[in-house]
Design an enzyme around this catalytic site. Sequence first.
Site, mmCIF file in Angstrom:
data_model
loop_
_atom_site.group_PDB
_atom_site.id
_atom_site.type_symbol
_atom_site.label_atom_id
_atom_site.label_comp_id
_atom_site.label_asym_id
_atom_site.label_seq_id
_atom_site.Cartn_x
_atom_site.Cartn_y
_atom_site.Cartn_z
ATOM 1 N N LEU B 57 0.859 -1.193 0.000
ATOM 2 C CA LEU B 57 0.000 0.000 0.000
ATOM 3 C C LEU B 57 0.895 1.243 0.000
ATOM 4 O O LEU B 57 1.324 1.699 1.063
ATOM 5 C CB LEU B 57 -0.908 -0.037 1.240
ATOM 6 C CG LEU B 57 -2.206 0.751 1.182
ATOM 7 C CD1 LEU B 57 -3.104 0.355 2.342
ATOM 8 C CD2 LEU B 57 -1.983 2.240 1.178
ATOM 9 N N SER B 58 1.190 1.760 -1.180
ATOM 10 C CA SER B 58 2.254 2.745 -1.289
ATOM 11 C C SER B 58 2.174 3.418 -2.663
ATOM 12 O O SER B 58 2.645 2.875 -3.652
ATOM 13 C CB SER B 58 3.587 1.999 -1.111
ATOM 14 O OG SER B 58 4.666 2.706 -1.614
ATOM 15 N N GLU B 59 1.528 4.576 -2.725
ATOM 16 C CA GLU B 59 1.295 5.210 -4.026
ATOM 17 C C GLU B 59 2.600 5.642 -4.694
ATOM 18 O O GLU B 59 2.775 5.468 -5.898
ATOM 19 C CB GLU B 59 0.345 6.417 -3.880
ATOM 20 C CG GLU B 59 -1.117 6.040 -3.630
ATOM 21 C CD GLU B 59 -1.395 5.583 -2.213
ATOM 22 O OE1 GLU B 59 -0.541 5.804 -1.323
ATOM 23 O OE2 GLU B 59 -2.470 5.003 -1.970
ATOM 24 N N PHE B 82 -7.806 5.366 -5.885
ATOM 25 C CA PHE B 82 -8.670 6.536 -6.047
ATOM 26 C C PHE B 82 -7.782 7.744 -6.323
ATOM 27 O O PHE B 82 -6.708 7.870 -5.720
ATOM 28 C CB PHE B 82 -9.504 6.800 -4.781
ATOM 29 C CG PHE B 82 -10.579 5.777 -4.559
ATOM 30 C CD1 PHE B 82 -11.821 5.904 -5.169
ATOM 31 C CD2 PHE B 82 -10.343 4.668 -3.770
ATOM 32 C CE1 PHE B 82 -12.805 4.945 -4.978
ATOM 33 C CE2 PHE B 82 -11.320 3.686 -3.579
ATOM 34 C CZ PHE B 82 -12.555 3.829 -4.183
ATOM 35 N N HIS B 128 -12.547 10.327 -2.246
ATOM 36 C CA HIS B 128 -12.826 9.275 -3.231
ATOM 37 C C HIS B 128 -13.569 9.861 -4.430
ATOM 38 O O HIS B 128 -14.127 9.117 -5.223
ATOM 39 C CB HIS B 128 -13.692 8.175 -2.612
ATOM 40 C CG HIS B 128 -12.984 7.313 -1.620
ATOM 41 N ND1 HIS B 128 -12.498 7.796 -0.432
ATOM 42 C CD2 HIS B 128 -12.671 5.992 -1.643
ATOM 43 C CE1 HIS B 128 -11.942 6.798 0.246
ATOM 44 N NE2 HIS B 128 -12.019 5.701 -0.470
#
Lengths: 361, 321
Positions: B57-59, B82, B128
């Site tokens: 989990l790491s944009e 998102f 979102h």
Amino acid sequence: MIKNVYSGSVDYLQVMDENGKVDGALRPTDIGDDKLIELYRWMSLSRAVDAKVISLQRQGRATTYAPLLGQEATQIGTAAAMSAKDILVPNFRQHGSLLFRGLSLYDFFVYWKGYEDGLVSTKKMNSTPYIVPVSTHLVHAVGIAFTHKYLGTGASVLTYVGDGGTSEGDFYEALNFAGVMKVPIVFVIENNQWAISTPVRKQTAASTLAQKGIAAGMVCTQVDGNDVMAVYKATKESLANTPKGPSLIECLTYRLSFHTTSDDPTKYRTEAEVEDWKKRDPIKRVRLYLESKQLWNASKQQTMEDEQLKTINGAVSKADTFKPDPKSMFETLYSSIPDTLKDEETDALNSGFWQEGTNPV
Amino acid sequence: MMSNMVAAINSALDISMEENKNAVILGEDVGRDGGVFRVTERLLDKYGPDRVIDTPLSETGIIGTAIGMALSGLHPIPEIQFAGFMYLAFDQLISHAARYRTRTRSTWSVPMVVRTPVSGGVKTLEHHAESPEAYYSHSGGLMVVEPSNPYDAKGLLIKAMHMQDPVLFLEPTKLYRLFRQEVPDGSYEVPIGKARIARQGNVLTIITYGTMVHVVEEAVSKKAVDAEIIDLRTINPLDEKTVLDSVEKTGRVLIVHEAQLSFGVGAEIAARIAEKAMFKLNAPIMRVAAPSLPYPFPGYEQFYVPNVRKVSMAIDKIMSA
């Protein structure tokens, strides 16, 4: 119930001490005295080039520049341990590494005169270009390593980050991705003790920067970063280990100069500290060793310096003739130029904005 | 076959993965879960975990790693779950994806397609429902695409994968399953940088894209006004010619987008029309957009997102000017 579920440790490696005394048992077998002289010449060239850019900058002939003075062993030692097919992913201070990998002095000076055109040769020498935003290139390095694993090329990636850079989120994200994906990469922390005015002790509460890789599941080592043989040895071993996954090496070195040509380090650190680190100079210790073996002397030193300066000055003169083409800014943004951007380019061309000497001052 | 936008994009991804062995998909929950909107459904089974990668989990990790993949010969398709979470990777997109090619004078390139859901209207949590297209279009170097229907979505995505540029592919959440449309099973391209004339007309030009295309079509139909509706499809680079040709014909311009009014895409289009077609205008240019404040929690959506009533009122005003 209480039980120990994790324990980790970091080893420190030094092969040659600050007086040029070598631990023979630890000396890399592929660094004989001839090879050591070659590395000595590269470190000396890097230092001479560094001094030249600073001189040009002071004359208004180069951009703001981040010197490598004091970090030559870390850069040359790592670059020398790589094979030609491995990929080097630098930040903004790896001048020595890039020159060793094949960046021509002409391209180097074209870049530092302020023209991206100096970076066009990076691809064919398996290095990416200079990247300025701190730590942002580390995730690229992970992606490049993924590609080489995916395609099965057998190449590994080596990338650098400073001590300050290890405080960035991008650093942790890169380490974490690399660990999870088990990609062939070596992270080198060039711990030069200062991030502009911030010392390492204000950067982290960790006792080493090397241990930051442990949580990402990688092998972590700390080395004397001013010892070219220790740096070489640790890098070589880490690169050999990349089929199993990533590694991290912390090189303890020191930024003997300013952060960039715009910085004044007398505001935040003492001369005594700098003098203390000068005793551990990475180039001086190799010279002491070579002289003790009668492999080097003042005459050889003078000849080398004269030759290097001549080569450097030749490259500077050639770079002085470089003519920038402003159209290249427009034409290389996309794979083909969109109509609206073409209009802007045409307007700039037709307006006379680009013509030399026509600016109304 | 009749497809909604989710199925159309899934088909485009399948075709792209099939025809380009160096295409890889990566992102949060894109593999086993098929993505939170099921856009990548079944692709893990077909192409395996080396090519459809569930990431941490790491944009920044997702976009930055994708940039590295693109630099070294792959054609990654990263997904950000998102658009409201993509700002963590903003630096990677603006400082590197957009800049790498010109930084090296076309020696290196970053061929990749970044997919992310945008826009609101579906009662989501905070962050979102953003419409961030202007941010990514502003500094140049990223192509920014936003389809309004399944046919264009599939063709634009396939086209994006045939290019050697970083393309930001914005997928309006509300349109994912809103309606079905006839979409060819095989491969086809819809050009990037070329707007679609959604409706021919002679007295008013309405320029819009994404979710607002449908709102505008309904308003025009209710008002029975002879308006020309331009669906931009690509935000950057802008299809200025299609816009100017229409304005010269109609003399009236209304720009409608779901993103905030100030400093938005509408401002850019209005400025270009003012510079190049001012004397063809019979009325001042008008904009309909969200107010200049952050996207609210869904209870307030009805007071925020432009709707048929708001567009209709604008049409009345501009036609009486």
